[in-house]
Design an enzyme around this catalytic site. Structure first.
Site, PDB file in Angstrom:
ATOM      1  CB  SER A 159      -0.854   0.092   1.202  1.00 31.48           C
ATOM      2  OG  SER A 159      -1.607   1.127   1.519  1.00 31.48           O
ATOM      3  CE1 TYR A 171      -4.320  -2.076   4.809  1.00 31.35           C
ATOM      4  CE2 TYR A 171      -3.749   0.364   3.950  1.00 31.35           C
ATOM      5  CZ  TYR A 171      -3.981  -1.201   3.862  1.00 31.35           C
ATOM      6  OH  TYR A 171      -4.045  -1.729   2.288  1.00 31.35           O
TER       7      TYR A 171
END
Length: 337
Positions: free
Chosen positions: A134, A159
């Site tokens: 990501s 995350y």
């Protein structure tokens, strides 16, 4: 057998990117074994609708199994009778803000689950595993555009930390077991069949129902918005080009079979410009609820895609002026608006 000819295991197959990648693989004739745990982070009905679409179009090439890859015993048993030569690992617990509320979900899926997929790749001796990282790994990096060579050791959300950990674990497996691995740092993916927790969906939903939209950091945000078709093309291009392995490091080799790339649109759009395009596509003005920055968020993202273009020919071709109206058209149709 090359990765282009073999069946492919796709995790997160009921997800936004997973379902689109599965369709593209089958459109070029490859069989897909899709797995997904069908959790309720967002409505399961949308996930089932994606699977129904894939099944209707490519039922003869598609097998789906409801499995949680965070459970190694269930994963091994559920795939015992399946043969595949490559893995596209897109399943994960997504969402920056949700990681502040439910950290254990990220530990299970993004940490334990990623190790399980690496172990599966090792046991099956797959020709290549492409996995999702990501753009959030860059944290509050102020150097734009973000380059893969930039430091990424100051994550601002759990995350992001789990995605960086996935990259490090993959580097270890490539070193120890010479498994060809490619990590892709996705930049704000949007388009038809997208995710309800993402800004594009939330904005369209609220604009079309005449409700105010929440605009964080008072609109002073920039994002590299990447259309789903461009993402899918890049994922398949990477799958077809496993990273090189120059052999035994003890004998002087230094190149591990592990590649990392940014995959984005190579354009950083001002959030207020995105809202303008959405307003035009929806045919009405948005009421703005201006708010401060949210914990775990970053003010800007912008992908340097030089390496991905050099190695695969990746060339995104969909500006928001084209992609957003396509999304809104699908959104209206899907919701009967």
């Amino acid at each position: 057998m090359s990765v282009h000819d073999s069946a492919v295991l796709v995790t997160g197959a009921a997800g936004f990117i997973g379902a689109a990648v599965a369709e593209a693989l089958m459109a070029r004739g490859q069989a897909v074994i899709g797995i997904d745990n069908m959790n309720d982070y967002y409505p399961v009905s949308l996930k089932r609708a994606r699977l129904d679409r894939v099944g209707v179009r490519f039922g003869n090439l598609f097998q789906f199994r409801e499995l949680d890859f965070a459970d190694m015993n269930a994963l091994s048993a559920g795939l015992e009778d399946q043969r595949f030569g490559a893995i596209i690992h897109l399943g994960a617990q997504a969402g920056v803000r949700y990681s502040l509320e439910n950290p254990q979900a990220y530990v299970a899926s993004n940490l334990a689950g990623h190790v399980n997929m690496l172990e599966l790749a090792r046991a099956r001796e797959v020709g290549h595993m492409v996995y999702a990282s990501s753009s959030s790994v860059y944290g509050g990096n102020t150097k734009l555009p973000f380059a893969v060579e930039d430091r990424a050791d100051h994550p601002v959300s759990l995350y992001a930390a789990t995605k960086k950990a996935d990259e490090l674990m993959s580097e270890t497996y490539a070193h120890l077991f010479r498994i060809p691995l490619t990590g892709l740092r996705f930049f704000t993916v949007y388009g038809p069949w997208g995710r309800p927790d993402m800004a594009m969906w939330k904005f369209a939903d609220r604009i079309l129902s005449d409700r105010p939209i929440d605009v964080y950091n008072h609109g002073e945000m920039h994002r590299d918005f990447t259309y789903i078709d461009d993402i899918v093309g890049g994922v398949l291009a990477c799958l077809d080009r496993p990273p090189a392995d120059d052999g035994d490091e003890k004998a002087g080799g230094s190149v591990k079979p592990h590649a990392l790339y940014n995959i984005g649109n190579n354009r950083s759009e001002h959030l207020m410009r995105l809202i303008e395009v959405l307003e035009q596509a929806c045919g009405r003005k948005a009421e703005l609820n201006l708010l401060p920055m949210q914990p775990g968020d970053v003010p800007a993202t912008y992908a340097d895609i030089t390496a991905l273009t050099r190695d695969t020919g990746y060339a995104p071709s969909t500006p928001i002026e084209e992609g957003v109206p396509r999304f809104v058209e699908w959104f209206r149709s899907f919701h009967g608006r």
